[in-house]
Design a protein around this motif. Sequence first.
Motif, PDB file in Angstrom:
ATOM      1  N   SER A 177     -13.592  -4.274  -4.909  1.00 50.63           N
ATOM      2  CA  SER A 177     -12.286  -4.538  -5.515  1.00 50.63           C
ATOM      3  C   SER A 177     -12.328  -5.680  -6.507  1.00 50.63           C
ATOM      4  O   SER A 177     -13.124  -6.616  -6.379  1.00 50.63           O
ATOM      5  CB  SER A 177     -11.244  -4.862  -4.432  1.00 50.63           C
TER       6      SER A 177
ATOM      7  N   ALA B 289      -8.070  -0.312  -7.711  1.00 44.33           N
ATOM      8  CA  ALA B 289      -8.508  -1.406  -6.842  1.00 44.33           C
ATOM      9  C   ALA B 289      -9.457  -2.351  -7.562  1.00 44.33           C
ATOM     10  O   ALA B 289      -9.703  -3.463  -7.091  1.00 44.33           O
ATOM     11  CB  ALA B 289      -9.177  -0.852  -5.585  1.00 44.33           C
TER      12      ALA B 289
ATOM     13  N   LEU C 231     -10.552   5.806   0.481  1.00 45.12           N
ATOM     14  CA  LEU C 231     -10.535   4.631   1.352  1.00 45.12           C
ATOM     15  C   LEU C 231     -11.240   4.896   2.681  1.00 45.12           C
ATOM     16  O   LEU C 231     -11.945   4.030   3.206  1.00 45.12           O
ATOM     17  CB  LEU C 231      -9.087   4.213   1.611  1.00 45.12           C
TER      18      LEU C 231
ATOM     19  N   GLN D  42      -8.159   5.422  -5.257  1.00 46.24           N
ATOM     20  CA  GLN D  42      -8.162   3.960  -5.320  1.00 46.24           C
ATOM     21  C   GLN D  42      -8.653   3.488  -6.685  1.00 46.24           C
ATOM     22  O   GLN D  42      -9.430   2.539  -6.797  1.00 46.24           O
ATOM     23  CB  GLN D  42      -9.006   3.374  -4.192  1.00 46.24           C
TER      24      GLN D  42
ATOM     25  N   VAL E  26      -3.905  -0.532   5.011  1.00 45.85           N
ATOM     26  CA  VAL E  26      -3.797   0.113   3.699  1.00 45.85           C
ATOM     27  C   VAL E  26      -3.677   1.624   3.873  1.00 45.85           C
ATOM     28  O   VAL E  26      -2.806   2.267   3.279  1.00 45.85           O
ATOM     29  CB  VAL E  26      -5.013  -0.235   2.814  1.00 45.85           C
TER      30      VAL E  26
ATOM     31  N   GLU F 273      -5.383  -2.379  -1.294  1.00 45.49           N
ATOM     32  CA  GLU F 273      -6.789  -2.653  -0.990  1.00 45.49           C
ATOM     33  C   GLU F 273      -7.257  -3.934  -1.675  1.00 45.49           C
ATOM     34  O   GLU F 273      -7.988  -4.747  -1.079  1.00 45.49           O
ATOM     35  CB  GLU F 273      -7.674  -1.488  -1.438  1.00 45.49           C
TER      36      GLU F 273
ATOM     37  N   LEU G 222      -7.795  -2.901   6.028  1.00 39.83           N
ATOM     38  CA  LEU G 222      -7.954  -1.639   5.316  1.00 39.83           C
ATOM     39  C   LEU G 222      -7.336  -0.481   6.085  1.00 39.83           C
ATOM     40  O   LEU G 222      -6.901   0.510   5.486  1.00 39.83           O
ATOM     41  CB  LEU G 222      -9.440  -1.372   5.037  1.00 39.83           C
TER      42      LEU G 222
ATOM     43  N   SER H  57       0.819  -1.214   0.000  1.00 42.27           N
ATOM     44  CA  SER H  57       0.000   0.000   0.000  1.00 42.27           C
ATOM     45  C   SER H  57       0.849   1.259   0.000  1.00 42.27           C
ATOM     46  O   SER H  57       0.422   2.300  -0.526  1.00 42.27           O
ATOM     47  CB  SER H  57      -0.936   0.007   1.210  1.00 42.27           C
TER      48      SER H  57
END
Length: 419
Positions: A173, A219, A390, A216, A265, A102, A262, A94
């Motif tokens: 994701s 992802a 996120l 993101q 992340v 993620e 997460l 990450s």
Amino acid sequence: MRTPKKSALRTASAPAGGLPADRRADDAIWPRVTHEVADDLAVDAVSRDRAGLAPYDEVARLQEAGLPALLTAPGPLGRGADWRTACAVVREISAADGSVGELLAHHCVLSWTSRFLGAPAGPRSLDSRTAKERWLLAGAVEPPRPEPGRPGLALTPAGGGGYLLDGRGAFASAVTVADRLVVGARCTETGDLLLVLADPAHPAVTAEPCAERVGQRLAGAGTVAFERLPVGPGNVLGTLPRDEHTVAPYATLAPLALRLLLVHVALGIAEGALAEARDVSRAGLAAAPHAADPAAGDDPYLLRAYGELATSAHTAAAVVERATDALARGLLAERLLDVEERSDIAVLVAAAETVAHPAALDITTRILQLVAPAGPPPGFDRFWRNARALTAPVPPDHRLRDIGDHYLNGTHARLTLLA
């Protein structure tokens, strides 16, 4: 900033077919392989973020290094990573690319599905199948919310223990690049919430990537539609309990595990941003010192700013590590985990979120002011966009209320398998 080499993956000694039976997942090779993969991803992170394409190339790099097979629930013969190793891998990846981190976080937790549901261990359990087949998993335990005018995911019994899966839902994701989808859907006859394994390559499955995400972007979020997809009995992973009185505390670690990964992340994004800003500042001071001030690198305001941000990152890391250790102990306890222990873990995970998320947003915002007064180098905005995308869905007021209720009243968090 890293000193990446594009050939890093080609020189890594990770096994091409995943984890060998005689090598433990926490062998010394994996920190090095993870570092090489992160360096490789850092090389073109900016250009890939700008392109915003489905992460086929990123997944190929992960598969070549063996990381999806590594990030499965630990089992016999050394397959799968322990919890602390998994968190360390996700966090370092990450720091180079939050989107890929993620993607790996969701994959890792989904690989534990058989364990959380109490399915017997063996060659057909999801973690064993994932490691053997080198699958990348995507999906969610919780059924996606129905869209206006569209039904939710439904399973219609088709005889012989099989079902037909219909409906449409959004997932966070890898929907366009996953090898298998873990999907929660309601049985049309019993109302039970079942978890099933779906092959996204089947003609009855259509995946649409999410367009124009703020952050993101890689992802692999998107929407998946199912139209009478056959689900054989061997791909029915289990039934989720209807209420908290019938669910084991160990099973309810599933949503906590995802939330905590997460958080790793988010922390990785912050640490990656801070490290890259530091290296840019160092290079700028060395290349163009102020003529009238040979000690420009000792600017007290710049030092104070970096001191504040580094302290914020260290503080968040300490809280996150405490939650990580607690969850690791809970996973080892398995069916011996009791309600009170599970509640303590839930509070620590909530605390990690409420400390790490603001830290990530603050760090990724302030570095934009530090790296160049005339404007940050291209690509630095991706850290803030990723951190924002996120953390936005996590309600901090709810987390703080739960922490306060537990601390003041000793209230136990509700047992649930849903996030």
